[in-house]
Design a protein around this motif. Structure first.
Motif, PDB file in Angstrom:
ATOM      1  N   ILE A 143      69.215 -92.221 -48.650  1.00 31.67           N
ATOM      2  CA  ILE A 143      68.527 -90.933 -48.587  1.00 31.67           C
ATOM      3  C   ILE A 143      69.411 -89.877 -49.240  1.00 31.67           C
ATOM      4  CG2 ILE A 143      67.618 -89.129 -47.077  1.00 31.67           C
ATOM      5  CD1 ILE A 143      66.830 -91.326 -45.102  1.00 31.67           C
ATOM      6  N   VAL A 144      68.902 -89.244 -50.293  1.00 26.70           N
ATOM      7  CA  VAL A 144      69.652 -88.246 -51.053  1.00 26.70           C
ATOM      8  C   VAL A 144      69.382 -86.847 -50.518  1.00 26.70           C
ATOM      9  CG1 VAL A 144      70.050 -87.276 -53.358  1.00 26.70           C
ATOM     10  CG2 VAL A 144      69.571 -89.724 -53.092  1.00 26.70           C
ATOM     11  N   ASN A 145      68.118 -86.554 -50.234  1.00 25.95           N
ATOM     12  CA  ASN A 145      67.719 -85.257 -49.677  1.00 25.95           C
ATOM     13  C   ASN A 145      66.669 -85.478 -48.603  1.00 25.95           C
ATOM     14  OD1 ASN A 145      69.089 -83.062 -51.275  1.00 25.95           O
ATOM     15  ND2 ASN A 145      68.113 -84.150 -52.975  1.00 25.95           N
ATOM     16  N   ASP A 146      66.779 -84.728 -47.520  1.00 24.32           N
ATOM     17  CA  ASP A 146      65.783 -84.815 -46.466  1.00 24.32           C
ATOM     18  C   ASP A 146      64.458 -84.227 -46.948  1.00 24.32           C
ATOM     19  OD1 ASP A 146      67.493 -86.001 -44.632  1.00 24.32           O
ATOM     20  OD2 ASP A 146      68.215 -84.058 -43.881  1.00 24.32           O
ATOM     21  N   SER A 147      63.379 -84.755 -46.425  1.00 25.22           N
ATOM     22  CA  SER A 147      62.042 -84.284 -46.783  1.00 25.22           C
ATOM     23  C   SER A 147      61.068 -84.727 -45.710  1.00 25.22           C
ATOM     24  CB  SER A 147      61.618 -84.881 -48.134  1.00 25.22           C
ATOM     25  OG  SER A 147      60.226 -84.718 -48.354  1.00 25.22           O
ATOM     26  N   PRO A 148      60.009 -83.965 -45.467  1.00 21.50           N
ATOM     27  CA  PRO A 148      58.963 -84.438 -44.554  1.00 21.50           C
ATOM     28  C   PRO A 148      58.392 -85.793 -44.959  1.00 21.50           C
ATOM     29  CG  PRO A 148      58.667 -82.112 -44.999  1.00 21.50           C
ATOM     30  CD  PRO A 148      59.754 -82.581 -45.927  1.00 21.50           C
ATOM     31  N   GLY A 152      61.244 -89.930 -40.030  1.00 22.43           N
ATOM     32  CA  GLY A 152      61.208 -91.192 -39.297  1.00 22.43           C
ATOM     33  C   GLY A 152      61.928 -92.333 -39.979  1.00 22.43           C
ATOM     34  N   LEU A 153      62.364 -92.128 -41.224  1.00 28.67           N
ATOM     35  CA  LEU A 153      63.094 -93.156 -41.949  1.00 28.67           C
ATOM     36  C   LEU A 153      64.597 -92.891 -41.834  1.00 28.67           C
ATOM     37  CD1 LEU A 153      60.922 -93.473 -45.174  1.00 28.67           C
ATOM     38  CD2 LEU A 153      60.918 -94.930 -43.160  1.00 28.67           C
ATOM     39  N   THR A 154      65.353 -93.940 -41.579  1.00 30.79           N
ATOM     40  CA  THR A 154      66.791 -93.812 -41.414  1.00 30.79           C
ATOM     41  C   THR A 154      67.500 -94.362 -42.645  1.00 30.79           C
ATOM     42  OG1 THR A 154      66.835 -95.945 -40.263  1.00 30.79           O
ATOM     43  CG2 THR A 154      66.672 -93.972 -38.902  1.00 30.79           C
ATOM     44  N   PRO A 155      68.719 -93.888 -42.928  1.00 29.18           N
ATOM     45  CA  PRO A 155      69.460 -94.403 -44.085  1.00 29.18           C
ATOM     46  C   PRO A 155      69.536 -95.924 -44.070  1.00 29.18           C
ATOM     47  CG  PRO A 155      70.594 -92.505 -43.166  1.00 29.18           C
ATOM     48  CD  PRO A 155      69.474 -92.843 -42.213  1.00 29.18           C
ATOM     49  N   GLY A 156      69.282 -96.525 -45.220  1.00 31.03           N
ATOM     50  CA  GLY A 156      69.274 -97.981 -45.318  1.00 31.03           C
ATOM     51  C   GLY A 156      67.914 -98.612 -45.096  1.00 31.03           C
ATOM     52  N   PHE A 157      66.861 -97.790 -44.939  1.00 31.94           N
ATOM     53  CA  PHE A 157      65.527 -98.369 -44.756  1.00 31.94           C
ATOM     54  C   PHE A 157      65.183 -99.254 -45.960  1.00 31.94           C
ATOM     55  CE2 PHE A 157      64.565 -94.432 -47.065  1.00 31.94           C
ATOM     56  CZ  PHE A 157      63.591 -94.831 -47.957  1.00 31.94           C
ATOM     57  N   LEU A 158      64.405-100.281 -45.699  1.00 29.75           N
ATOM     58  CA  LEU A 158      64.100-101.279 -46.728  1.00 29.75           C
ATOM     59  C   LEU A 158      62.791-100.954 -47.446  1.00 29.75           C
ATOM     60  CD1 LEU A 158      65.065-104.523 -44.770  1.00 29.75           C
ATOM     61  CD2 LEU A 158      66.417-103.313 -46.493  1.00 29.75           C
ATOM     62  N   ALA A 159      62.771-101.239 -48.753  1.00 28.70           N
ATOM     63  CA  ALA A 159      61.574-100.990 -49.553  1.00 28.70           C
ATOM     64  C   ALA A 159      61.513-101.981 -50.705  1.00 28.70           C
ATOM     65  CB  ALA A 159      61.574 -99.560 -50.096  1.00 28.70           C
ATOM     66  N   PRO A 160      60.292-102.363 -51.121  1.00 29.66           N
ATOM     67  CA  PRO A 160      60.122-103.304 -52.233  1.00 29.66           C
ATOM     68  C   PRO A 160      60.091-102.591 -53.575  1.00 29.66           C
ATOM     69  CG  PRO A 160      57.999-102.838 -51.252  1.00 29.66           C
ATOM     70  CD  PRO A 160      59.001-102.033 -50.486  1.00 29.66           C
ATOM     71  N   HIS A 161      60.740-103.185 -54.567  1.00 30.33           N
ATOM     72  CA  HIS A 161      60.707-102.670 -55.926  1.00 30.33           C
ATOM     73  C   HIS A 161      60.257-103.788 -56.864  1.00 30.33           C
ATOM     74  CE1 HIS A 161      62.885 -98.804 -55.264  1.00 30.33           C
ATOM     75  NE2 HIS A 161      63.347 -99.462 -54.217  1.00 30.33           N
ATOM     76  N   ALA A 162      59.494-103.422 -57.883  1.00 26.93           N
ATOM     77  CA  ALA A 162      59.000-104.419 -58.840  1.00 26.93           C
ATOM     78  C   ALA A 162      58.653-103.706 -60.137  1.00 26.93           C
ATOM     79  CB  ALA A 162      57.774-105.143 -58.277  1.00 26.93           C
ATOM     80  N   ALA A 182      65.301 -90.298 -52.519  1.00 23.71           N
ATOM     81  CA  ALA A 182      66.008 -91.519 -52.136  1.00 23.71           C
ATOM     82  C   ALA A 182      66.084 -92.466 -53.318  1.00 23.71           C
ATOM     83  CB  ALA A 182      65.311 -92.204 -50.957  1.00 23.71           C
ATOM     84  N   THR A 183      67.132 -93.289 -53.317  1.00 21.21           N
ATOM     85  CA  THR A 183      67.349 -94.299 -54.348  1.00 21.21           C
ATOM     86  C   THR A 183      67.897 -95.554 -53.673  1.00 21.21           C
ATOM     87  OG1 THR A 183      69.671 -93.751 -54.768  1.00 21.21           O
ATOM     88  CG2 THR A 183      68.016 -92.477 -55.977  1.00 21.21           C
ATOM     89  N   THR A 184      68.028 -96.616 -54.449  1.00 22.01           N
ATOM     90  CA  THR A 184      68.781 -97.770 -53.981  1.00 22.01           C
ATOM     91  C   THR A 184      70.275 -97.434 -54.075  1.00 22.01           C
ATOM     92  OG1 THR A 184      69.079 -98.815 -56.144  1.00 22.01           O
ATOM     93  CG2 THR A 184      67.010 -99.271 -54.981  1.00 22.01           C
ATOM     94  N   ALA A 185      71.112 -98.339 -53.599  1.00 23.17           N
ATOM     95  CA  ALA A 185      72.557 -98.142 -53.684  1.00 23.17           C
ATOM     96  C   ALA A 185      73.039 -98.077 -55.129  1.00 23.17           C
ATOM     97  CB  ALA A 185      73.284 -99.258 -52.932  1.00 23.17           C
ATOM     98  N   LYS A 186      72.246 -98.623 -56.059  1.00 28.21           N
ATOM     99  CA  LYS A 186      72.602 -98.607 -57.480  1.00 28.21           C
ATOM    100  C   LYS A 186      71.873 -97.505 -58.241  1.00 28.21           C
ATOM    101  CE  LYS A 186      73.758-103.533 -57.748  1.00 28.21           C
ATOM    102  NZ  LYS A 186      73.481-104.828 -58.449  1.00 28.21           N
ATOM    103  N   ASP A 187      71.361 -96.527 -57.517  1.00 23.43           N
ATOM    104  CA  ASP A 187      70.709 -95.348 -58.109  1.00 23.43           C
ATOM    105  C   ASP A 187      69.372 -95.647 -58.766  1.00 23.43           C
ATOM    106  OD1 ASP A 187      72.545 -93.463 -57.270  1.00 23.43           O
ATOM    107  OD2 ASP A 187      73.755 -93.598 -59.087  1.00 23.43           O
TER     108      ASP A 187
END
Length: 277
Positions: A143-148, A152-162, A182-187
């Motif tokens: 998480i880079v910047n908080d936003s509405p 409810g999402l915490t740092p490290g939440f999982l998401a699919p990319h394709a 937000a970004t992945t750990a590799k930006d």
């Protein structure tokens, strides 16, 4: 809009698997405990030289801006064409007309994956580039910047990319109208928003159900059997990675939170718009 009135949301479905895509958005948008009416569209220019397939016309209407004007919010889905230059997309002019109309009418917008790339390029000139290899799998997000949108999402939440392409992160950071979320750990991009709150850009396919990445891999494998050894396989996804068995639905919590948050923002915008009239 009265509190009991459903939010009217349009969806331009430009994905290859249109039936599955409709099911996915039906699911994520109707389980958020907020009444919604969904109306699907297809770009007319995509079928300018051929008949509209019956399965498309059965679930979606041709994109007409007069109909879009009646809506509270609009979603443009992804499409597996991120390798193609924007100028080579047959319906790009139609997309640009839609983008301009949504902005002029101050309609809330959610752009997903390729839709997000095309919209960010149109509004802010953000450039797209091909990745060295497909970003494909389930990854923890920073998480880079908080936003509405991320409530409810915490740092490290999982998401699919394709995806095979990415927008310029440097340009995004230099664009004052945009806020990176937000970004992945590799930006690699997860989400950003316009600072006026009207535009949300989701680069993850957070609408995907549990077996969607497997379906995507199998589709590409069938389309390019000669590339079986080099095609990217979804990472951090299978219970038994060596055998590619047991895909795991690890992003369900993030999926539920993000789409519920977006609908809340749409409802708030509609209430303010009604009050100001």
């Amino acid at each position: 809009m009265a509190s009991s009135s459903p939010l009217k949301i349009g969806i331009l479905n430009i994905m290859h698997d249109k039936v599955d895509t409709k099911k996915r958005f039906d699911y994520v948008l109707t389980r958020a405990q907020m009444p919604v009416e969904l109306k699907y569209f297809y770009p007319k220019d995509h079928y300018q030289d051929r008949p509209v397939p019956p399965e498309v016309s059965a679930m979606a209407a041709p994109l007409e801006l007069e109909e879009v004007a009646k809506l509270d919010a609009f979603i443009v889905t992804g499409a597996p064409i991120e390798k193609i230059a924007f100028s080579e997309v047959t319906y790009m002019a139609e997309l640009h007309e839609l983008f301009a109309f949504l902005e002029a009418k101050q309609i809330c917008q959610l752009y997903v994956c390729f839709g997000a790339m095309a919209a960010a390029n149109y509004f802010y000139g953000i450039e797209k580039h091909l990745l060295a290899q497909k970003l494909f799998g389930i990854y923890p997000q920073v998480i880079v910047n908080d936003s509405p949108l991320l409530a409810g999402l915490t740092p490290g939440f999982l998401a699919p990319h394709a995806r095979y392409a990415e927008l310029s992160l440097a340009q995004i950071k230099q664009t004052p109208e945009l806020r990176l979320l937000a970004t992945t750990a590799k930006d690699e991009l997860f989400a950003m928003e316009s600072r006026d709150g009207l535009q949300a850009y989701l680069f993850s396919h957070l609408e995907y159900e549990g077996d969607a990445l497997l379906k995507e891999y199998q589709r590409e494998l069938a389309a390019y059997p000669d590339q079986a050894q080099t095609l990217a396989r979804p990472q951090n996804y299978f219970a038994q990675p060596a055998s590619m068995q047991g895909p795991l639905f690890k992003w369900q919590e993030a999926q539920q939170a993000f789409f519920a948050n977006w609908l809340q923002l749409v409802a708030r915008h509609v209430r303010v718009s009604v009050t100001n009239k």
